[in-house]
Write a protein that holds these residues in place. Structure first.
Motif, PDB file in Angstrom:
ATOM      1  N   ILE A 154       0.841  -1.197   0.000  1.00 39.83           N
ATOM      2  CA  ILE A 154       0.000   0.000   0.000  1.00 39.83           C
ATOM      3  C   ILE A 154       0.875   1.245   0.000  1.00 39.83           C
ATOM      4  CG2 ILE A 154      -1.769   1.289   1.275  1.00 39.83           C
ATOM      5  CD1 ILE A 154      -2.975  -1.309   0.767  1.00 39.83           C
ATOM      6  N   ARG A 155       0.518   2.204  -0.833  1.00 41.78           N
ATOM      7  CA  ARG A 155       1.160   3.511  -0.759  1.00 41.78           C
ATOM      8  C   ARG A 155       0.304   4.377   0.143  1.00 41.78           C
ATOM      9  NH1 ARG A 155       3.913   6.695  -4.732  1.00 41.78           N
ATOM     10  NH2 ARG A 155       2.802   5.786  -6.471  1.00 41.78           N
ATOM     11  N   GLY A 156       0.878   4.860   1.221  1.00 36.41           N
ATOM     12  CA  GLY A 156       0.129   5.632   2.207  1.00 36.41           C
ATOM     13  C   GLY A 156      -0.172   7.030   1.714  1.00 36.41           C
ATOM     14  N   GLN A 157      -0.988   7.735   2.477  1.00 33.52           N
ATOM     15  CA  GLN A 157      -1.395   9.095   2.097  1.00 33.52           C
ATOM     16  C   GLN A 157      -0.190   9.975   1.813  1.00 33.52           C
ATOM     17  OE1 GLN A 157      -4.584   9.990   1.881  1.00 33.52           O
ATOM     18  NE2 GLN A 157      -5.517   8.156   2.704  1.00 33.52           N
ATOM     19  N   HIS A 158       0.793   9.932   2.717  1.00 39.08           N
ATOM     20  CA  HIS A 158       1.919  10.849   2.575  1.00 39.08           C
ATOM     21  C   HIS A 158       3.214  10.108   2.263  1.00 39.08           C
ATOM     22  CE1 HIS A 158      -0.882  13.707   4.193  1.00 39.08           C
ATOM     23  NE2 HIS A 158      -1.066  12.923   5.238  1.00 39.08           N
ATOM     24  N   GLY A 159       3.149   8.780   2.300  1.00 40.45           N
ATOM     25  CA  GLY A 159       4.369   8.007   2.115  1.00 40.45           C
ATOM     26  C   GLY A 159       4.825   8.056   0.674  1.00 40.45           C
ATOM     27  N   LEU A 160       6.061   7.748   0.439  1.00 43.10           N
ATOM     28  CA  LEU A 160       6.603   7.800  -0.906  1.00 43.10           C
ATOM     29  C   LEU A 160       6.497   6.447  -1.597  1.00 43.10           C
ATOM     30  CD1 LEU A 160       9.799   9.871  -0.143  1.00 43.10           C
ATOM     31  CD2 LEU A 160       7.707  10.671  -1.259  1.00 43.10           C
ATOM     32  N   ASN A 161       6.854   5.383  -0.875  1.00 41.73           N
ATOM     33  CA  ASN A 161       6.917   4.069  -1.500  1.00 41.73           C
ATOM     34  C   ASN A 161       5.737   3.194  -1.099  1.00 41.73           C
ATOM     35  OD1 ASN A 161       9.455   4.751  -2.494  1.00 41.73           O
ATOM     36  ND2 ASN A 161      10.420   4.113  -0.574  1.00 41.73           N
ATOM     37  N   HIS A 162       5.419   2.256  -1.962  1.00 43.49           N
ATOM     38  CA  HIS A 162       4.478   1.223  -1.550  1.00 43.49           C
ATOM     39  C   HIS A 162       5.164   0.389  -0.473  1.00 43.49           C
ATOM     40  CE1 HIS A 162       2.443   2.355  -5.264  1.00 43.49           C
ATOM     41  NE2 HIS A 162       1.402   1.647  -4.883  1.00 43.49           N
ATOM     42  N   ARG A 163       4.418   0.096   0.566  1.00 46.50           N
ATOM     43  CA  ARG A 163       4.997  -0.647   1.676  1.00 46.50           C
ATOM     44  C   ARG A 163       4.256  -1.976   1.840  1.00 46.50           C
ATOM     45  NH1 ARG A 163       5.970  -0.103   7.252  1.00 46.50           N
ATOM     46  NH2 ARG A 163       3.778   0.355   7.571  1.00 46.50           N
ATOM     47  N   HIS A 164       5.008  -3.035   2.123  1.00 46.96           N
ATOM     48  CA  HIS A 164       4.354  -4.320   2.335  1.00 46.96           C
ATOM     49  C   HIS A 164       3.532  -4.261   3.624  1.00 46.96           C
ATOM     50  CE1 HIS A 164       4.385  -8.735   3.475  1.00 46.96           C
ATOM     51  NE2 HIS A 164       3.705  -8.652   2.346  1.00 46.96           N
ATOM     52  N   VAL A 165       2.233  -4.607   3.520  1.00 49.05           N
ATOM     53  CA  VAL A 165       1.390  -4.523   4.710  1.00 49.05           C
ATOM     54  C   VAL A 165       0.879  -5.883   5.172  1.00 49.05           C
ATOM     55  CG1 VAL A 165       0.647  -2.149   4.317  1.00 49.05           C
ATOM     56  CG2 VAL A 165      -0.649  -4.029   3.284  1.00 49.05           C
TER      57      VAL A 165
END
Lengths: 94, 253
Positions: free
Chosen positions: A12-23
């Protein structure tokens, strides 16, 4: 048995995050349902603006038994960290 | 020419009660769905509907102006005071029937909300604007599942066809208008129910064809929900939903 849906990894790419992160991961019969399910399971609290799903079987991982040869050699290479420069006071906080 | 506050209150009840009762039905699956992912998805849908119900019932109270709240309307009203369609109070049956009921409702709900976005009543338009995004996703999902289960295995196809046959007589009520609908249409508050039929027909027919399912060619419509005449099922839903507030009036936690 193949009656179980295949496993997918969810990023998921968060609202303010830069990268997609494994959730996490989930089960789904195909990519479209994996996206739907990811939306329902992992973005209920406004976590994301973009979803990636990847079949877990397509992820190639390093072998845990290779941990020593792969990572231990980096332990003793202090010169790879840029800590040997004298920073003049005039530069201030970097 | 605006509509009377009573007409707006009654309309808000019709919209809100559909959401509340369908939301409650969907919530009955919580912890029982065939897969964890479906369980969460259905619970999300249920919560969306209960949230929408809160907005509509809030509007009903505001229009009525008698100091009631969405909670008192939900928990202290008898079955004959409910204005939901008969479709949404039908028992869940198997998972297939629940999905089919959701699909048949969503296919009506979305065009309805899209029309209400242009309502002459700003409060109605605002609720419709917010709800239509949620409902667009509901329809996307239920359509997808109807196709998968219909055009699935022999077992799933049989179950989906049985669900469609069972629910079909309850779909006609969505498009039947009465004097109140005429008043709302004249005031530009809400579309005439019959005007939503072409969009519904188109989406449903296309989806059923893809799902290899056949709509019964019976056009008889079970009706009554909109004026408070319900099937016996609604009483059981309310008995469960209202038990706490009836047994312990004003209880809070």
């Amino acid at each position: 048995m193949t009656s179980e849906w295949p496993l997918w990894e969810v990023f998921i790419r968060g609202q303010h995050g830069l990268n997609h992160r494994h959730v996490g991961s989930l089960h789904a019969p195909d990519a479209k349902m994996a996206i739907h399910n990811a939306r329902d399971v992992y973005t209920r609290r406004n976590e994301g603006v973009s979803i990636w799903v990847v079949r877990s079987s397509d992820v190639v991982a390093s072998a845990p038994s290779d941990k020593g040869p792969l990572f231990d050699p980096a332990n003793s290479k202090v010169y790879r960290h840029p800590t040997f420069f004298d920073v003049p006071d005039e530069v201030g906080h970097m | 020419m605006g509509a009377t506050p009573e007409a707006i209150a009654e309309f808000a009840l019709r919209m809100g009660d559909n959401c509340l009762i369908l939301g409650h039905r969907d919530s009955e699956w919580c912890g029982h769905s065939p897969a964890l992912e479906e369980d969460i998805a259905l619970a999300n849908t249920a919560l969306d509907h209960v949230g929408q119900a809160q907005l509509w019932l809030g509007l009903a109270c505001e229009a009525e102006g008698k100091g009631k709240t969405a909670d008192t309307l939900a928990f202290l009203r008898d079955a004959s005071g409910y204005r939901n369609l008969l479709l949404v109070e039908q028992p869940n049956g198997d998972f297939g029937r629940t999905i089919m009921r959701q699909f048949l409702f969503d296919a009506w709900h979305l065009p309805m909300l899209k029309a209400l976005v242009h309502s002459s009543d700003k409060r109605v338009a605002e609720i419709a604007e917010k709800a239509s995004k949620e409902v667009a996703y509901h329809l996307d999902r239920s359509t997808d599942l109807v196709v998968r289960l219909g055009d699935g295995t022999r077992e799933s196809q049989t179950r989906m066809q049985a669900a469609l046959d069972f629910l079909w007589p309850y779909t006609g009520e969505m498009f039947l208008g009465d004097a109140l609908d005429d008043e709302l249409e004249a005031a530009g508050i809400a579309p005439a129910p019959a005007s939503l039929r072409p969009a519904w027909d188109q989406h449903v027919n296309r989806t059923l064809a893809e799902a290899t399912l056949k709509a019964p060619d019976k056009s008889y419509a079970q009706k009554g929900g909109k004026r408070g005449v319900h099937s016996e099922h609604l009483g059981f839903i309310l008995a469960e939903m209202q038990f706490l507030q009836r047994a312990y009036p004003g209880a809070k936690w």
